[in-house]
Design a protein around this motif. Sequence first.
Motif, PDB file in Angstrom:
ATOM      1  N   VAL A  53      38.907   3.863  37.488  1.00  0.00           N
ATOM      2  CA  VAL A  53      38.067   5.024  37.224  1.00  0.00           C
ATOM      3  C   VAL A  53      37.596   4.993  35.779  1.00  0.00           C
ATOM      4  O   VAL A  53      38.386   4.768  34.857  1.00  0.00           O
ATOM      5  N   ASP A  54      36.298   5.175  35.607  1.00  0.00           N
ATOM      6  CA  ASP A  54      35.665   5.236  34.280  1.00  0.00           C
ATOM      7  C   ASP A  54      36.025   4.035  33.412  1.00  0.00           C
ATOM      8  O   ASP A  54      36.106   4.154  32.177  1.00  0.00           O
ATOM      9  N   ALA A  55      36.219   2.880  34.047  1.00  0.00           N
ATOM     10  CA  ALA A  55      36.550   1.646  33.313  1.00  0.00           C
ATOM     11  C   ALA A  55      37.734   1.848  32.387  1.00  0.00           C
ATOM     12  O   ALA A  55      37.846   1.193  31.347  1.00  0.00           O
ATOM     13  N   PHE A  56      38.646   2.750  32.770  1.00  0.00           N
ATOM     14  CA  PHE A  56      39.771   3.071  31.894  1.00  0.00           C
ATOM     15  C   PHE A  56      41.107   3.028  32.618  1.00  0.00           C
ATOM     16  O   PHE A  56      42.066   2.426  32.135  1.00  0.00           O
ATOM     17  N   LEU A  57      41.193   3.676  33.780  1.00  0.00           N
ATOM     18  CA  LEU A  57      42.457   3.774  34.496  1.00  0.00           C
ATOM     19  C   LEU A  57      42.390   2.942  35.771  1.00  0.00           C
ATOM     20  O   LEU A  57      41.532   3.186  36.631  1.00  0.00           O
TER      21      LEU A  57
END
Length: 206
Positions: A53-57
Amino acid sequence: MEGQPLIVQLRDLMPPHEGAGDSIDWEEAERAWGAGFPQDYKEFVAQYGDGEVDAFLTFLVPEWTEGSVPCGAMAEETAEARRMWLEKPPAGYGSPATPPVVAWGVNARADLLCWMTGEQDPGLWPVAVWSRGTLAWDVHDCGMLEYLVRLFRGEIDTMWADDGVRRFVHVREAQRLLAAGINPDTGEPNPYAGMFGPPPGRSQNE
């Protein structure tokens, strides 16, 4: 939104795209891992699955070999989480021979998102997060779905406090977008597409 099932609340905050979700043989997965998995996690995997998700998680799903040996990213991050637990367990939880944690996520800060698996009933497993920044565990008295809903509402980490809709991308969709010259993180055309050889999964002759 309040009062709705957690999976519905999560869908409003982070809509799954078409084709997301994974089908897992949970009986085999639980045999390989030697424990059950929380029902809310099974709902999450069916709706979203292996992606970020959102290139983060990044979310993890169970994998195992034919010999029923856990493998893949979930096994690797779980091994790291258990190593961190042995080095510095949460206050009041002690340091058992087998640290009671299984990882289900990792973020771009290299924080590990886990369950504490001390209870026999997986539905009672709280979320425990190992922070690379503070080098400490933070235990949340809730399951995975409730944790994610609270996280994306900005109640746990202020970085998620904006009212924007979270962007989830399954690994299969990420591969498809890359092959089409689209940046999976933004959904916009990738200006570097084709500059460094063929897209993943394609030969030079295609």
